[in-house]
Design an enzyme around this catalytic site. Sequence first.
Site, mmCIF file in Angstrom:
data_model
loop_
_atom_site.group_PDB
_atom_site.id
_atom_site.type_symbol
_atom_site.label_atom_id
_atom_site.label_comp_id
_atom_site.label_asym_id
_atom_site.label_seq_id
_atom_site.Cartn_x
_atom_site.Cartn_y
_atom_site.Cartn_z
ATOM 1 N N CYS B 111 15.857 -41.952 -6.651
ATOM 2 C CA CYS B 111 17.224 -42.109 -7.266
ATOM 3 C C CYS B 111 17.542 -43.388 -8.253
ATOM 4 O O CYS B 111 17.485 -44.434 -7.463
ATOM 5 C CB CYS B 111 18.485 -42.043 -6.055
ATOM 6 S SG CYS B 111 20.265 -42.423 -6.533
ATOM 7 N N CYS B 114 21.208 -45.313 -7.557
ATOM 8 C CA CYS B 114 21.450 -46.044 -6.273
ATOM 9 C C CYS B 114 20.554 -45.552 -5.309
ATOM 10 O O CYS B 114 19.390 -46.068 -5.249
ATOM 11 C CB CYS B 114 23.132 -45.605 -6.082
ATOM 12 S SG CYS B 114 23.363 -43.726 -5.933
ATOM 13 N N SER B 115 20.815 -44.988 -4.225
ATOM 14 C CA SER B 115 20.075 -44.711 -3.285
ATOM 15 C C SER B 115 20.141 -43.363 -2.358
ATOM 16 O O SER B 115 19.619 -43.107 -1.258
ATOM 17 C CB SER B 115 20.151 -45.758 -2.064
ATOM 18 O OG SER B 115 21.338 -45.685 -1.462
ATOM 19 N N CYS B 116 20.618 -42.361 -3.316
ATOM 20 C CA CYS B 116 20.518 -40.929 -2.660
ATOM 21 C C CYS B 116 19.604 -40.410 -2.042
ATOM 22 O O CYS B 116 18.196 -40.439 -2.863
ATOM 23 C CB CYS B 116 20.959 -39.983 -3.844
ATOM 24 S SG CYS B 116 22.595 -40.530 -4.558
#
Lengths: 210, 205
Positions: B111, B114-116
């Site tokens: 991702c 972000c941090s999906c």
Amino acid sequence: MTYRSHADLGGQDVPGAIVQEPEGEYFHAPWEPRVMALVVATGPTGISNIDMNRSARETLPNYRDLSYYEIWLAALEKLASEKGVLGDTPPRPKQVLRADAVLATIKKGSPASRPASRPARFSVGDHVRTAAVQPEHHTRLPAYARAKVGVIERVHGVHVFPDTNARGLSESPQWLYTVEFAARELWGESAPAPHSIISVDAFEPYLEPA
Amino acid sequence: MSEHEHHHHEEHAQRAPSALELRVRALEARLTEKGYIDPAALDVLVDAYQTKIGPRNGARVVARAWFDPEFRRWLLQDATAAIASLGFAGRQGEHMVAVENTPDVHNMVVCTLCSCYPWSVLGLPPTWYKSAPYRARAVKDPRGVLKEFGVELPPATRIRIWDSTAEVRYLVVPLRPAGTEHLNVGELANLVTRDSMIGTGLPKS
């Protein structure tokens, strides 16, 4: 005012090693699990939605200097204070997550899919060109995939549109596609892995026929 | 440092919380006071993501796909439903896609924005997955990244990178190791590592 995300990192020259981590090691300081839980638990209260959270995080001026849970903490502080939640007359929370409802709430999740109100503009196999211009607000098309030609690989249905939802405007649901790009289209002839394929999940307004 | 000094140091660390610790406690106290938070709910959340929801869930999904061709077909066609049938539906796994490695194609998930990450099957993401170096390099130099993880793929293998830029979450189904025909689902699940389901690692053999 110019909107600037500090989180759009794909393809950038970032120094430093990728530090591996054993499975099951989720936190590195005693406050980190608390921040994770605060962010999840404030979800139903109406302080923000997931896109507002991402927008609040990516616009933190010191984003790149913070650890991930510090980013989450700073963004939650910012949103709570903007909503007046920490003031003397806070608005009533929409809903409060109680201990006995936690596991059922996790199980249920919050799907982003919405009913379709019009047919999809693109089908699998169509060639598309991505938008060139970075809008002055939160968006989910990474810089490295702007003004590039790719192919629709999957159609996911209609999902909440982050570009409007992040600004509290409306969900304005849009068709969502997986768009595949050849490595050379994104990185040029000197692509380190020239035969690799990279995809992003792109909302219909990001795409034009190519 | 002597045993005594070490002990003393640890005691001191316990008595003096860090600035961050204090900030978090202050925020939690304010949100509780304003009626936004049930602190007991935070305890349940932390426990759930520390003990119940983690990569062993995903390992069972992958092992089942290796073991049961019917389930594998279902998983590749409708991962959300197939995963839900094993009891792992939920938050950050509402829209799942399973992508299968083959001798010709190796899948890897990132991702960049972000941090999906698919929490329902892999739990909370490791720090490196959220870090700038991984997010920056995975899309551009996947072979370099794999090398950092000690993975070298044949030059002819095509690398397929999935950047999770919306609410779809990806689970990699790694190649089943050779010589595992006699194993049951539980034994197969033990071979499936977290990294092999992100695509930065291979299963144990």
